[in-house]
Design a protein around this motif. Sequence first.
Motif, short mmCIF file in Angstrom:
data_model
loop_
_atom_site.label_atom_id
_atom_site.label_comp_id
_atom_site.label_asym_id
_atom_site.label_seq_id
_atom_site.Cartn_x
_atom_site.Cartn_y
_atom_site.Cartn_z
N ARG A 211 1.24 5.01 -7.16
CA ARG A 211 2.69 5.05 -7.17
C ARG A 211 3.25 5.07 -5.74
NH1 ARG A 211 6.36 9.75 -10.11
NH2 ARG A 211 8.41 8.92 -9.45
N ARG A 212 2.62 5.85 -4.88
CA ARG A 212 3.11 5.94 -3.51
C ARG A 212 2.98 4.60 -2.78
NH1 ARG A 212 0.42 10.29 0.43
NH2 ARG A 212 -1.27 8.76 0.32
N GLU A 213 1.86 3.92 -2.99
CA GLU A 213 1.66 2.63 -2.32
C GLU A 213 2.61 1.58 -2.88
OE1 GLU A 213 -1.53 0.43 0.20
OE2 GLU A 213 -1.45 2.53 -0.40
N TYR B 114 1.86 -5.04 -6.80
CA TYR B 114 0.53 -4.46 -6.93
C TYR B 114 -0.57 -5.34 -6.35
CZ TYR B 114 2.84 -1.15 -10.02
OH TYR B 114 3.68 -0.18 -10.53
N ASP C 158 9.77 -0.84 -1.12
CA ASP C 158 10.76 -0.54 -0.08
C ASP C 158 10.70 -1.56 1.06
OD1 ASP C 158 11.55 1.63 -1.53
OD2 ASP C 158 10.46 3.12 -0.34
N TRP D 66 -8.51 -0.59 -1.65
CA TRP D 66 -8.28 -0.23 -3.03
C TRP D 66 -9.45 -0.59 -3.94
CZ3 TRP D 66 -5.19 2.80 -5.83
CH2 TRP D 66 -4.12 3.40 -5.14
N ARG E 220 -1.21 8.92 -8.42
CA ARG E 220 -0.31 9.34 -7.34
C ARG E 220 -0.40 8.38 -6.15
NH1 ARG E 220 -0.16 15.32 -4.46
NH2 ARG E 220 1.60 14.89 -3.07
N LEU E 221 -1.64 8.01 -5.77
CA LEU E 221 -1.81 7.06 -4.68
C LEU E 221 -1.22 5.69 -5.05
CD1 LEU E 221 -5.45 7.90 -3.53
CD2 LEU E 221 -3.34 8.35 -2.27
N GLU F 102 5.56 2.09 -4.20
CA GLU F 102 6.91 2.37 -3.68
C GLU F 102 7.06 1.91 -2.24
OE1 GLU F 102 7.36 6.53 -4.28
OE2 GLU F 102 7.96 6.35 -6.39
N ALA F 103 5.99 2.07 -1.44
CA ALA F 103 6.05 1.63 -0.06
C ALA F 103 6.19 0.12 0.03
CB ALA F 103 4.80 2.10 0.68
#
Length: 270
Positions: free
Chosen positions: A240-242, A5, A248, A13, A237-238, A244-245
């Motif tokens: 979580r998506r960031e 994070y 990964d 952000w 949502r933003l 996960e990116a």
Amino acid sequence: MVGVYRFLLTPRWWGINVFVLLAIPFCIFMGSWQLSRFEARVHDSHAATKQAASDQRETARPLDSMLPVDTATSGRRVTARGHYGTQLLVPGRQLGDKQGFYVLTLLRTDSGKALPVVRGWLPGTAQAAKAPAPPTGEVTVTGALQASETPGDNGVSAAGGLPAGQTAAISSASLVNLVPYKLYDAWITLDRADSGMTAVPASAPAGTGLDLKAFQNLGYTGEWFVFAGFVVFMWFRLLRREAEAVRDAELGLAPKEQEEPQDTAPVSAP
């Protein structure tokens, strides 16, 4: 996990977080304000209903002591003395499930002003021959005080071009061009109608009923609260998506960007 994070500290952000922190309280404030407006209209509607019931039993007061008309005095019983003058018809007025017209007569008072008095309602089309003549001599009238009507509100017709002797709205602005008197900015509907006509019940003060505007306030309340929830949903949502990116990328699961091919062509000798 904390490292995932770290992107929360980036300028992008920071901007997103500041927007969310400002948007949510603003939406809650606006939703609460709209809800308070709806609750105020509900309260005013209940108060107006109770006042209308009590007004029918209270002692009538002199007209001048109850002016100007506002939410506190609208519907209150008043009394006035004078002589009836010009009579007009107000077409297109419904009483119950029937269409008809009001019989409106101007009461000339000792103050030098005339008070519009709705003496009653008759069914059918507005015709002067149907309307009973007003009493002669000095009379005392008693009825519910009402504010001047506004064409287009509460079913009041805004139509123009009416025949002579008729008016669409009961208001000083409309009547000033039809009668040769100075007018009170108010009117009354008699407790008891004259000459076999039906008495016209008093209407609630403008803005105190559960009308379309009241339910618009309730609808706006829901919209602001839904928007506050949508802002929170989109932020998570933003996030979580960031996250996960980033995760990964750390695990080597994110596709690597292809490097631009270098120019390997041989350099020719001079």
